[in-house]
Design a protein around this motif. Structure first.
Motif, PDB file in Angstrom:
ATOM      1  N   SER A  98     216.236  42.035  46.108  1.00 48.11           N
ATOM      2  CA  SER A  98     215.452  42.173  47.336  1.00 48.11           C
ATOM      3  C   SER A  98     214.036  41.653  47.130  1.00 48.11           C
ATOM      4  O   SER A  98     213.479  41.740  46.035  1.00 48.11           O
ATOM      5  CB  SER A  98     215.401  43.646  47.766  1.00 48.11           C
ATOM      6  OG  SER A  98     214.460  43.847  48.796  1.00 48.11           O
ATOM      7  N   GLN A 104     208.836  48.630  53.111  1.00 46.49           N
ATOM      8  CA  GLN A 104     210.162  48.385  53.657  1.00 46.49           C
ATOM      9  C   GLN A 104     211.262  48.728  52.648  1.00 46.49           C
ATOM     10  O   GLN A 104     212.362  49.127  53.039  1.00 46.49           O
ATOM     11  CB  GLN A 104     210.292  46.926  54.093  1.00 46.49           C
ATOM     12  CG  GLN A 104     209.467  46.584  55.330  1.00 46.49           C
ATOM     13  CD  GLN A 104     209.718  45.161  55.783  1.00 46.49           C
ATOM     14  OE1 GLN A 104     209.584  44.214  55.005  1.00 46.49           O
ATOM     15  NE2 GLN A 104     210.089  44.994  57.032  1.00 46.49           N
ATOM     16  N   ALA A 108     214.803  50.655  53.173  1.00 46.04           N
ATOM     17  CA  ALA A 108     216.038  49.975  52.797  1.00 46.04           C
ATOM     18  C   ALA A 108     216.868  50.838  51.844  1.00 46.04           C
ATOM     19  O   ALA A 108     218.076  51.002  52.023  1.00 46.04           O
ATOM     20  CB  ALA A 108     215.725  48.624  52.153  1.00 46.04           C
ATOM     21  N   ARG A 112     220.369  52.550  52.941  1.00 41.66           N
ATOM     22  CA  ARG A 112     221.478  51.930  52.202  1.00 41.66           C
ATOM     23  C   ARG A 112     222.243  52.959  51.372  1.00 41.66           C
ATOM     24  O   ARG A 112     223.475  52.900  51.253  1.00 41.66           O
ATOM     25  CB  ARG A 112     220.916  50.822  51.297  1.00 41.66           C
ATOM     26  CG  ARG A 112     221.879  50.262  50.258  1.00 41.66           C
ATOM     27  CD  ARG A 112     223.095  49.591  50.895  1.00 41.66           C
ATOM     28  NE  ARG A 112     223.937  49.007  49.882  1.00 41.66           N
ATOM     29  CZ  ARG A 112     224.771  49.708  49.110  1.00 41.66           C
ATOM     30  NH1 ARG A 112     224.877  51.020  49.278  1.00 41.66           N
ATOM     31  NH2 ARG A 112     225.518  49.108  48.204  1.00 41.66           N
ATOM     32  N   ILE A 176     216.339  49.906  60.679  1.00 44.10           N
ATOM     33  CA  ILE A 176     217.070  48.898  59.915  1.00 44.10           C
ATOM     34  C   ILE A 176     216.765  47.502  60.441  1.00 44.10           C
ATOM     35  O   ILE A 176     216.592  46.552  59.661  1.00 44.10           O
ATOM     36  CB  ILE A 176     218.580  49.190  59.966  1.00 44.10           C
ATOM     37  CG1 ILE A 176     218.877  50.510  59.232  1.00 44.10           C
ATOM     38  CG2 ILE A 176     219.381  48.050  59.329  1.00 44.10           C
ATOM     39  CD1 ILE A 176     220.308  50.974  59.349  1.00 44.10           C
ATOM     40  N   LEU A 179     213.812  45.702  59.063  1.00 40.87           N
ATOM     41  CA  LEU A 179     213.904  45.186  57.699  1.00 40.87           C
ATOM     42  C   LEU A 179     214.193  43.694  57.676  1.00 40.87           C
ATOM     43  O   LEU A 179     214.091  43.068  56.625  1.00 40.87           O
ATOM     44  CB  LEU A 179     214.992  45.938  56.928  1.00 40.87           C
ATOM     45  CG  LEU A 179     214.755  47.443  56.747  1.00 40.87           C
ATOM     46  CD1 LEU A 179     215.955  48.080  56.062  1.00 40.87           C
ATOM     47  CD2 LEU A 179     213.484  47.703  55.956  1.00 40.87           C
ATOM     48  N   ALA A 183     219.896  42.649  57.830  1.00 42.08           N
ATOM     49  CA  ALA A 183     219.773  43.970  57.216  1.00 42.08           C
ATOM     50  C   ALA A 183     220.958  44.871  57.556  1.00 42.08           C
ATOM     51  O   ALA A 183     221.431  45.633  56.711  1.00 42.08           O
ATOM     52  CB  ALA A 183     218.464  44.633  57.640  1.00 42.08           C
ATOM     53  N   ILE A 187     223.087  46.765  54.664  1.00 47.40           N
ATOM     54  CA  ILE A 187     223.018  48.221  54.573  1.00 47.40           C
ATOM     55  C   ILE A 187     224.303  48.872  55.075  1.00 47.40           C
ATOM     56  O   ILE A 187     224.763  49.876  54.529  1.00 47.40           O
ATOM     57  CB  ILE A 187     221.786  48.738  55.340  1.00 47.40           C
ATOM     58  CG1 ILE A 187     220.525  48.290  54.586  1.00 47.40           C
ATOM     59  CG2 ILE A 187     221.813  50.247  55.512  1.00 47.40           C
ATOM     60  CD1 ILE A 187     219.227  48.604  55.270  1.00 47.40           C
TER      61      ILE A 187
END
Length: 240
Positions: A98, A104, A108, A112, A176, A179, A183, A187
């Protein structure tokens, strides 16, 4: 990160087309990807040499993975963050792939892994027909991630824990989306909520109870509320 000659080393950047490749080589404990086998072996051989130092304890003559595991154990002791080693390893691998800023990255990681559990992990289960009573258990099996087209088969009002309202779901989806593009696919929040897990209960002495296995969706499982929080994730990022 383990030290070599007193300094951390830079991770190998992933090949430009790594996300779309179905072949290649990856180092399990760092998440580094290679499309050149000789470079992969060269890097892996270096990691396997007893030349690394744990940055927390200062212990030397370790392989990279030994130093990494020792750092995680020491971080757990000093910070009080109760993340399992399986969760820590998965989150570190996710982070290596990432480029998100820390603000962020916290979101995440939270969305996730909130509904992602690992075989051997000790968690809590909302036991069926007990009016929401939570019991300690360990994960002994995990089903496949449901496909998108299967989600419509789930009656969320029956399957859910009651913690998520429509407004909460909207808020999660909005977080989400912030992101960035793709994303939701990475996720897979809704899919992970409905993955089935098999768990085994513990008795009052902390021993697993044979014959107590049940299968439940991820929505019926949870880590301790004071363990998997955004505050704890920020501390985890600061330590790693």
């Amino acid at each position: 990160m383990p030290l070599l000659n007193g300094q951390p080393i830079e991770r190998v950047p992933s090949p430009a087309n790594a996300n779309g490749r179905t072949s290649g080589w990856e180092i399990r404990f760092t998440g580094e990807k290679f499309d050149d086998y000789e470079k992969y072996i060269e890097r892996l051989t270096r990691y396997r040499k007893p030349i690394w130092t744990c940055k927390h304890t200062g212990r030397t003559c370790l392989t990279y993975e030994q130093a990494l595991l020792e750092e995680r154990a020491e971080a757990h002791l000093t910070t009080g963050i109760g993340f399992s080693d399986m969760l820590v390893c998965a989150m570190l691998t996710f982070l290596t792939q990432s480029t998100l800023p820390i603000s962020q990255a916290i979101d995440a990681l939270y969305y996730r892994f909130q509904n992602d559990f690992f075989i051997g992990e000790h968690i809590d289960v909302r036991y069926p027909d007990t009016e929401g009573a939570m019991y300690e258990c360990s994960v002994v099996g995990a089903g496949p991630l449901p496909q998108k087209h299967e989600l419509c088969a789930f009656d969320q009002s029956d399957r859910g824990t009651g913690d998520e309202t429509p407004s909460t779901t909207t808020s999660v989806n909005a977080a989400i989306e912030r992101l960035g593009e793709g994303a939701h696919e990475v996720i897979a929040y809704e899919q992970r909520k409905h993955r089935l897990y098999t768990v085994r209960l513990f008795d009052v002495d902390g021993s697993s109870i044979e014959g107590s296995d049940i299968s439940v969706p991820a929505t019926e499982l949870s880590r301790s509320r004071n363990v998997f929080t955004k505050v704890a994730l920020r501390q985890f990022l600061d330590d790693h």
